[in-house]
Design a protein around this motif. Sequence first.
Motif, PDB file in Angstrom:
ATOM      1  N   GLN A   1      -6.705  -9.803  11.496  1.00 46.31           N
ATOM      2  CA  GLN A   1      -5.594  -9.553  10.577  1.00 46.31           C
ATOM      3  C   GLN A   1      -5.838 -10.216   9.218  1.00 46.31           C
ATOM      4  O   GLN A   1      -5.531  -9.644   8.173  1.00 46.31           O
ATOM      5  CB  GLN A   1      -4.292 -10.055  11.172  1.00 46.31           C
ATOM      6  N   LEU A   2      -6.385 -11.415   9.233  1.00 46.33           N
ATOM      7  CA  LEU A   2      -6.693 -12.093   7.974  1.00 46.33           C
ATOM      8  C   LEU A   2      -7.769 -11.343   7.186  1.00 46.33           C
ATOM      9  O   LEU A   2      -7.693 -11.216   5.958  1.00 46.33           O
ATOM     10  CB  LEU A   2      -7.132 -13.535   8.249  1.00 46.33           C
ATOM     11  N   ALA A   3      -8.770 -10.837   7.903  1.00 47.86           N
ATOM     12  CA  ALA A   3      -9.819 -10.051   7.243  1.00 47.86           C
ATOM     13  C   ALA A   3      -9.238  -8.770   6.656  1.00 47.86           C
ATOM     14  O   ALA A   3      -9.581  -8.364   5.531  1.00 47.86           O
ATOM     15  CB  ALA A   3     -10.937  -9.733   8.228  1.00 47.86           C
ATOM     16  N   ALA A   4      -8.361  -8.106   7.416  1.00 46.28           N
ATOM     17  CA  ALA A   4      -7.743  -6.874   6.929  1.00 46.28           C
ATOM     18  C   ALA A   4      -6.885  -7.131   5.692  1.00 46.28           C
ATOM     19  O   ALA A   4      -6.868  -6.326   4.743  1.00 46.28           O
ATOM     20  CB  ALA A   4      -6.897  -6.248   8.033  1.00 46.28           C
ATOM     21  N   THR A   5      -6.187  -8.261   5.677  1.00 46.22           N
ATOM     22  CA  THR A   5      -5.380  -8.615   4.503  1.00 46.22           C
ATOM     23  C   THR A   5      -6.261  -8.755   3.270  1.00 46.22           C
ATOM     24  O   THR A   5      -5.927  -8.280   2.178  1.00 46.22           O
ATOM     25  CB  THR A   5      -4.613  -9.922   4.760  1.00 46.22           C
ATOM     26  N   GLU A   6      -7.401  -9.414   3.444  1.00 45.49           N
ATOM     27  CA  GLU A   6      -8.336  -9.581   2.337  1.00 45.49           C
ATOM     28  C   GLU A   6      -8.843  -8.229   1.845  1.00 45.49           C
ATOM     29  O   GLU A   6      -8.934  -7.983   0.637  1.00 45.49           O
ATOM     30  CB  GLU A   6      -9.510 -10.459   2.789  1.00 45.49           C
ATOM     31  N   LEU A   7      -9.158  -7.324   2.755  1.00 48.42           N
ATOM     32  CA  LEU A   7      -9.686  -6.011   2.387  1.00 48.42           C
ATOM     33  C   LEU A   7      -8.634  -5.148   1.696  1.00 48.42           C
ATOM     34  O   LEU A   7      -8.950  -4.401   0.766  1.00 48.42           O
ATOM     35  CB  LEU A   7     -10.229  -5.314   3.631  1.00 48.42           C
ATOM     36  N   LEU A   8      -7.391  -5.230   2.154  1.00 53.76           N
ATOM     37  CA  LEU A   8      -6.336  -4.466   1.492  1.00 53.76           C
ATOM     38  C   LEU A   8      -6.115  -4.945   0.063  1.00 53.76           C
ATOM     39  O   LEU A   8      -5.676  -4.180  -0.802  1.00 53.76           O
ATOM     40  CB  LEU A   8      -5.040  -4.552   2.296  1.00 53.76           C
ATOM     41  N   GLY A   9      -6.424  -6.188  -0.198  1.00 55.01           N
ATOM     42  CA  GLY A   9      -6.343  -6.693  -1.563  1.00 55.01           C
ATOM     43  C   GLY A   9      -7.423  -6.115  -2.467  1.00 55.01           C
ATOM     44  O   GLY A   9      -7.317  -6.210  -3.693  1.00 55.01           O
ATOM     45  N   ARG A  10      -8.459  -5.524  -1.868  1.00 48.27           N
ATOM     46  CA  ARG A  10      -9.552  -4.894  -2.623  1.00 48.27           C
ATOM     47  C   ARG A  10      -9.695  -3.433  -2.205  1.00 48.27           C
ATOM     48  O   ARG A  10     -10.789  -2.885  -2.203  1.00 48.27           O
ATOM     49  CB  ARG A  10     -10.868  -5.637  -2.354  1.00 48.27           C
ATOM     50  N   TYR A  11      -8.584  -2.795  -1.893  1.00 43.33           N
ATOM     51  CA  TYR A  11      -8.663  -1.512  -1.206  1.00 43.33           C
ATOM     52  C   TYR A  11      -9.232  -0.393  -2.075  1.00 43.33           C
ATOM     53  O   TYR A  11      -9.898   0.513  -1.560  1.00 43.33           O
ATOM     54  CB  TYR A  11      -7.293  -1.111  -0.664  1.00 43.33           C
ATOM     55  N   ASP A  12      -8.989  -0.415  -3.368  1.00 40.67           N
ATOM     56  CA  ASP A  12      -9.587   0.610  -4.227  1.00 40.67           C
ATOM     57  C   ASP A  12     -11.107   0.557  -4.139  1.00 40.67           C
ATOM     58  O   ASP A  12     -11.777   1.598  -4.093  1.00 40.67           O
ATOM     59  CB  ASP A  12      -9.138   0.410  -5.682  1.00 40.67           C
ATOM     60  N   GLU A  13     -11.661  -0.653  -4.111  1.00 42.70           N
ATOM     61  CA  GLU A  13     -13.114  -0.797  -3.985  1.00 42.70           C
ATOM     62  C   GLU A  13     -13.582  -0.365  -2.603  1.00 42.70           C
ATOM     63  O   GLU A  13     -14.626   0.279  -2.459  1.00 42.70           O
ATOM     64  CB  GLU A  13     -13.510  -2.253  -4.241  1.00 42.70           C
ATOM     65  N   VAL A  14     -12.809  -0.703  -1.560  1.00 43.34           N
ATOM     66  CA  VAL A  14     -13.138  -0.277  -0.195  1.00 43.34           C
ATOM     67  C   VAL A  14     -13.235   1.240  -0.125  1.00 43.34           C
ATOM     68  O   VAL A  14     -14.194   1.803   0.427  1.00 43.34           O
ATOM     69  CB  VAL A  14     -12.078  -0.791   0.804  1.00 43.34           C
ATOM     70  N   ARG A  15     -12.244   1.922  -0.697  1.00 39.87           N
ATOM     71  CA  ARG A  15     -12.232   3.383  -0.672  1.00 39.87           C
ATOM     72  C   ARG A  15     -13.412   3.967  -1.447  1.00 39.87           C
ATOM     73  O   ARG A  15     -14.047   4.931  -1.000  1.00 39.87           O
ATOM     74  CB  ARG A  15     -10.920   3.904  -1.265  1.00 39.87           C
ATOM     75  N   ARG A  16     -13.697   3.398  -2.597  1.00 36.35           N
ATOM     76  CA  ARG A  16     -14.792   3.917  -3.420  1.00 36.35           C
ATOM     77  C   ARG A  16     -16.132   3.793  -2.709  1.00 36.35           C
ATOM     78  O   ARG A  16     -16.923   4.749  -2.677  1.00 36.35           O
ATOM     79  CB  ARG A  16     -14.829   3.173  -4.753  1.00 36.35           C
TER      80      ARG A  16
ATOM     81  N   TYR B   1       0.841  -1.207   0.000  1.00 34.48           N
ATOM     82  CA  TYR B   1       0.000   0.000   0.000  1.00 34.48           C
ATOM     83  C   TYR B   1       0.871   1.250   0.000  1.00 34.48           C
ATOM     84  O   TYR B   1       0.633   2.197  -0.767  1.00 34.48           O
ATOM     85  CB  TYR B   1      -0.928  -0.045   1.214  1.00 34.48           C
ATOM     86  N   TYR B   2       1.912   1.275   0.829  1.00 35.67           N
ATOM     87  CA  TYR B   2       2.798   2.444   0.863  1.00 35.67           C
ATOM     88  C   TYR B   2       3.631   2.550  -0.403  1.00 35.67           C
ATOM     89  O   TYR B   2       3.863   3.654  -0.921  1.00 35.67           O
ATOM     90  CB  TYR B   2       3.689   2.404   2.104  1.00 35.67           C
ATOM     91  N   ARG B   3       4.087   1.417  -0.930  1.00 37.17           N
ATOM     92  CA  ARG B   3       4.845   1.470  -2.173  1.00 37.17           C
ATOM     93  C   ARG B   3       3.999   2.044  -3.309  1.00 37.17           C
ATOM     94  O   ARG B   3       4.496   2.796  -4.157  1.00 37.17           O
ATOM     95  CB  ARG B   3       5.359   0.073  -2.554  1.00 37.17           C
TER      96      ARG B   3
END
Length: 487
Positions: free
Chosen positions: A357-372, A163-165
Amino acid sequence: MDMFDATAISAPDLAARIDPSSLRNRSGGPLYLEIADELRRLIESGEVSAQTRLPAERALSTSLDVSRVTVASAYRHLREGGWISAQRGSGTYVAPTGSMPSWGSLAGDRETANLEFVNAAPSASPLLSDAYGVAAEKIRGRFASGGYAPSGLVELRESVAAYYRSRGIPTTADNILVTSGATDGIHAVLATFTEPGARVLVEHPTYPGVVELVHSLGGRCIPVPIDPDNVEEFVTAADRAARQSAPTLAYFMPDFSNPSGARLPLRTRRQLSATMHRHAVLTIVDEVAADLSLDGSPDIEPFGAATPDVATVTIGSTSKTVWGGLRVGWVRAEAGLLARVAATYARRQLSVSILDQLAATELLGRYDEVRRVRAEASRTARDHTVALMRELLPDWHFRVPDGGLALWCSLPDGLRSSDLVADAQSHGLLLAPGLRFGTGYAFDDHQRIPFTRSLAQITSAVEILAGLRSGVTSTPHAAADNPTAVV
């Protein structure tokens, strides 16, 4: 050591803030009243925070080059007005702003409050349920382990690093410490680097939890006024405060600051970061609201990207984009700094929940959709709140933020937030007093209105506030209790 000793202000420091030369250029009333007025101004603005120990009369009189009787009279005048109090055998202190509970407990249990507008905390992302479903399947393969991940799951730390990269900051998993939410991360960083008596620059207004944490660790917050309409001046003010107060830490929210909504443009944040680095101030950057742009404004280079990595520690979290109940946050820092924070954190937390932590990992994999998804819901709620406020409370003034989760409102003359909050509570509406967002007695003329509840609840809240102004109030809409009416 008395707990107040750590927040003492020296006589030379206080005298410099009073500016004795300006007192002698005035005409009119007695000198002691002028000194008292200056002290009250410093307390009201938060430059001298509540519960700060003031200098002894003799020491301050020497620094101001006035008689001890003059200072004694100024102190007496302030005591009579309730601004300061004397502790027998201990000294003179700025009076506390009241007996309000801690910030964390101010709202009580959100689930039992009909109209809880203390926290700017949105309802859960609709993507959360599926993420927990995936996490529940993945966690089965970990039952044979002890269930602890002291620094965080490797896959989560790698996701946060990615995410930071993607934002232009070279980061590896070794730069990430997973914490139980952003506040947990902030506490770990402050506990690591705040020595008794340390001074911490904070934007003013600021997040109340940080003020409480700094004070609990024996430090003192140095407020730097921030104006969302003139953020360039913030750099000048922070530079001046750093020169005058010699802070070791700074805490800033460069993106959609809570509660002001201010966002620093690229050139300003680069200047501010370089200024703090020049003063050898370690900057704690709170990015919990960084991904809450509501109007499609482009992302801005993260604070500190252009300065050495050792100058900045960044805090992130899923609490605002996903849900506060998903207790996953993180600290990003240079490896040496992070090792010190991790050692502090390990003394109070063995591991963050593996399932979370596992749930957060899954969400970060879809983070553009989360933000939208979050932006769409928050934009609707913001626009609804703005329209209601302009219709029903036209004498409340605010800047429409292009991100974040709340309006920061300037109240009409004669209306105090502390009184408004007390009256609203009697009608079932819980709000955070404006005083809580300052370090002294500032902001009793402001009120934060989060737009994080359902549209029906927002309507009920604004109608209650309008009714209090007109002297007529109504009961909250039945729809406010409808759990399906969620934004």
